[in-house]
Design a protein around this motif. Structure first.
Motif, PDB file in Angstrom:
ATOM      1  N   TYR A  22       1.663   8.560   0.423  1.00 28.78           N
ATOM      2  CA  TYR A  22       2.526   7.385   0.289  1.00 28.78           C
ATOM      3  C   TYR A  22       1.743   6.193  -0.253  1.00 28.78           C
ATOM      4  N   SER A  23       0.522   6.015   0.208  1.00 32.24           N
ATOM      5  CA  SER A  23      -0.269   4.845  -0.183  1.00 32.24           C
ATOM      6  C   SER A  23      -0.635   4.866  -1.659  1.00 32.24           C
ATOM      7  N   LEU A  24      -0.653   6.048  -2.274  1.00 33.39           N
ATOM      8  CA  LEU A  24      -1.063   6.145  -3.676  1.00 33.39           C
ATOM      9  C   LEU A  24      -0.055   5.484  -4.616  1.00 33.39           C
ATOM     10  N   ALA A  25       1.159   5.241  -4.122  1.00 34.83           N
ATOM     11  CA  ALA A  25       2.145   4.566  -4.968  1.00 34.83           C
ATOM     12  C   ALA A  25       1.701   3.144  -5.297  1.00 34.83           C
ATOM     13  N   ARG A  26       1.170   2.415  -4.295  1.00 35.05           N
ATOM     14  CA  ARG A  26       0.697   1.051  -4.566  1.00 35.05           C
ATOM     15  C   ARG A  26      -0.230   0.490  -3.496  1.00 35.05           C
ATOM     16  N   TRP A  27      -0.104   0.943  -2.249  1.00 40.07           N
ATOM     17  CA  TRP A  27      -0.806   0.271  -1.167  1.00 40.07           C
ATOM     18  C   TRP A  27      -2.317   0.455  -1.223  1.00 40.07           C
ATOM     19  N   LEU A  36      11.088   1.707   2.483  1.00 41.03           N
ATOM     20  CA  LEU A  36      12.033   2.205   1.474  1.00 41.03           C
ATOM     21  C   LEU A  36      13.442   1.703   1.749  1.00 41.03           C
ATOM     22  N   VAL A  51      12.778   4.121  -5.910  1.00 40.05           N
ATOM     23  CA  VAL A  51      11.932   4.823  -4.951  1.00 40.05           C
ATOM     24  C   VAL A  51      11.225   5.944  -5.686  1.00 40.05           C
ATOM     25  N   ARG A  52       9.909   5.962  -5.611  1.00 41.99           N
ATOM     26  CA  ARG A  52       9.126   6.961  -6.341  1.00 41.99           C
ATOM     27  C   ARG A  52       9.062   8.264  -5.554  1.00 41.99           C
ATOM     28  N   ILE A 103       6.486  10.146  -5.049  1.00 41.36           N
ATOM     29  CA  ILE A 103       5.301  10.209  -4.197  1.00 41.36           C
ATOM     30  C   ILE A 103       5.504   9.424  -2.905  1.00 41.36           C
ATOM     31  N   GLU A 104       6.484   8.528  -2.871  1.00 40.27           N
ATOM     32  CA  GLU A 104       6.811   7.807  -1.644  1.00 40.27           C
ATOM     33  C   GLU A 104       7.809   8.585  -0.793  1.00 40.27           C
TER      34      GLU A 104
END
Length: 543
Positions: free
Chosen positions: A105-110, A359, A483-484, A486-487
């Protein structure tokens, strides 16, 4: 002892430690390389954890054997020892699953929202795995501190004054807990001369009566540190605000951090203060039972009162912790086995819910929480718009609504999912403590505990239903943010595991029953840990 298991015990600690240190050598601008290394290491940890559970569930007669590892090749109880049994292997696997999900989940942006995210993430996994695998109280403190130090950085990861304020409170509370931990451990060592859990279990019954008060005072102070981390009322005042302020992936992996305190309470209470502890047998169980029930009541009221989804999720953590502590306080293997099943299910569900919170906020209009409260208080005076026929529901919105519905069923404990099965198994064991073969009167504590569990489920149902209505019907934005994949994938993964635990409830409960039986008959485990073999240097011996 299985040689494969010998090496598996140390790997969940060495792998994230080496990975976290290696990632510090990379510049923060090399995010792609750091993310690839982090993902690879975390997936390797997951594979190792799966093998550990397989080995722990098949080793020895009746699954009662325990694998131990003498770090530094020093004999027990003088050296550091790692212990792997059904419980510790299960907790390492649960840590790895949540780690994989939160990292994806974090790879999307966090992961790019602050420095050293990937190193801190690996050090957090190291601390968690070490806490679950260590066999002595002092190294439990060491891994506690590694875990907390990494969690401080992750808690403050990202921007926002609310996160900084909650993070500083979180740091202050946990520093106090660490201080209590040291005092309690020092008192226990001063009385018994050991901090090895197995050696402690062998010596507690032989403590002179003149020193028993000091021993129990040390255990009580140590328990305060564990219960503060577990979030027991009134010590869990910090938790909802802190978890609500954390970023979504950090809050998702924090869902298992409260379970570290519960694990420590369960492990030490069954080993050192079990049936063979003499005058100290069952020490503190009444506190756990009453505190657990108070935590359920407090958490359920908080769930009803929550006006934001993130705080609602934080109070769900308190309800989960209270249920587990109350069940452990019953001191019954059947109740504990159901509680362990509930531990796994509730941790997966709460972690998925924390990921889902962010989300869900994307599909809501700006100022949605204020708008929802206003509409509840004053109603909607706008004229009804013409009903649209045949409006297509976006795929992402459909997945969000289905995932939210599954979270409602799991957190409220409604059939047919594993949340209901877990609560039913706990209540069934409480009202039939000796099984169906004997008619045993049901105690008042069992009635209160069962009633509070039902009340907490009803509270979650009301609050989550209100949240769902406000999110999908009342305050939805005209154009929800995208919503991606990967999320969404980690949420689907965690919820799919809860569905799998529902389908495979029979084998899962068999594992939990064997685990609980081992915990409450710990004599074999104590003897096996104390007899941990050392590596003999045959070359040196020949000379």
């Amino acid at each position: 002892m299985n040689s494969l298991m010998d090496h598996l015990i140390i790997l969940p600690i060495l792998l994230p430690m080496a990975t976290g240190a290696f990632l510090l050598m990379f510049d923060d601008r090399q995010r792609t390389a750091k993310a690839l290394i982090n993902v690879t290491s975390t997936f390797m940890l997951l594979v190792i954890a799966v093998f550990m559970v397989m080995q722990a569930s098949t080793q020895g007669p009746e699954g009662a054997a325990v694998a131990s590892y003498a770090v530094g090749n020093w004999p027990v109880p003088f050296g550091i020892v790692l212990v792997a049994d059904r419980l510790s292997a299960m907790m390492v696997l649960l840590t790895a699953i949540l780690g994989v999900s939160a990292l994806m989940y974090s790879l999307a942006r966090w992961h790019a929202a602050g420095p050293s995210f990937h190193s801190l993430f690996q050090f957090l996994l190291m601390g968690l795995c070490g806490a679950f695998l260590t066999g002595d109280v002092f190294n439990l403190f060491v891994f506690f501190e590694v875990m907390l130090a990494a969690s401080y950085g992750l808690m403050l990861h990202g921007l926002g004054s609310a996160r900084v304020k909650a993070g500083l409170h979180y740091i202050a509370v946990n520093l106090a807990a660490s201080f209590l931990f040291l005092i309690g451990a020092s008192l226990i060592y001063g009385v018994t001369g050991t901090l090895n859990m197995a050696d402690l279990a062998a010596k507690v019954a032989m403590i002179p009566e003149a020193d028993r008060g000091l021993l129990e005072a040390g255990a009580a102070i140590l328990g305060l540190a564990f219960l503060l981390k577990a979030g027991m009322w009134p010590l869990g005042f910090w938790l909802p605000t802190t978890y609500a302020a954390a970023s979504a992936p950090v809050a998702a992996v924090f869902a298992i951090m409260t379970k570290v305190g519960i694990y420590a309470v369960l492990r030490i209470s069954t080993l050192a203060f079990g049936a063979d502890a003499g005058a100290s047998a069952e020490f503190g169980q009444t506190v756990l039972l009453v505190g657990g029930m108070a935590s359920i009541a407090f958490g359920a009221i908080g769930v009803l009162a929550s006006q934001t989804t993130a705080r609602l999720a934080g109070y769900c953590v308190l309800v989960s912790s209270g249920t587990l502590l109350g069940a452990i306080g019953m001191g019954n293997a059947g109740v504990t086995s159901g509680a362990l099943y509930y531990l796994v299910v509730s941790t997966l569900a709460i972690s998925a819910f924390f990921l889902l919170v962010e989300l869900l906020d994307r599909v809501r209009a700006e100022g949605a929480h204020v708008l929802a409260i206003t509409l509840e208080a004053y109603g909607d005076d706008e004229e009804e718009a013409e009903e649209e026929v045949g409006v297509a529901i976006p795929g992402a919105l459909a997945m969000l609504s289905i995932s939210f519905g599954l979270c409602v069923l799991l957190l409220a404990g409604l059939p047919p999912l594993a949340g209901f099965l877990a609560k039913f198994s706990i209540i069934s064991a409480m009202v039939n403590p000796d099984g169906l073969t004997e008619a045993t009167p049901i105690g008042a504590a069992s009635w209160w505990m069962a009633g509070l569990m039902i009340f907490s489920g009803f509270s979650a149902l009301i609050s989550l239903t209100r949240t769902g209505i406000n999110t999908f019907w009342v305050t939805m934005a005209e154009r929800p943010a995208p919503v991606r994949v990967i999320e969404m994938a980690p949420v689907i993964l965690l919820l799919s595991l809860t569905v799998a635990l529902t389908i495979l409830a029979g084998p899962a409960m068999d594992y939990m029953h064997a685990l609980a039986d081992t915990l409450y008959a710990s004599a074999d485990q104590v003897s096996q840990v104390l007899a941990t073999p050392l590596v003999v240097d045959t070359v040196a011996g020949a000379h």
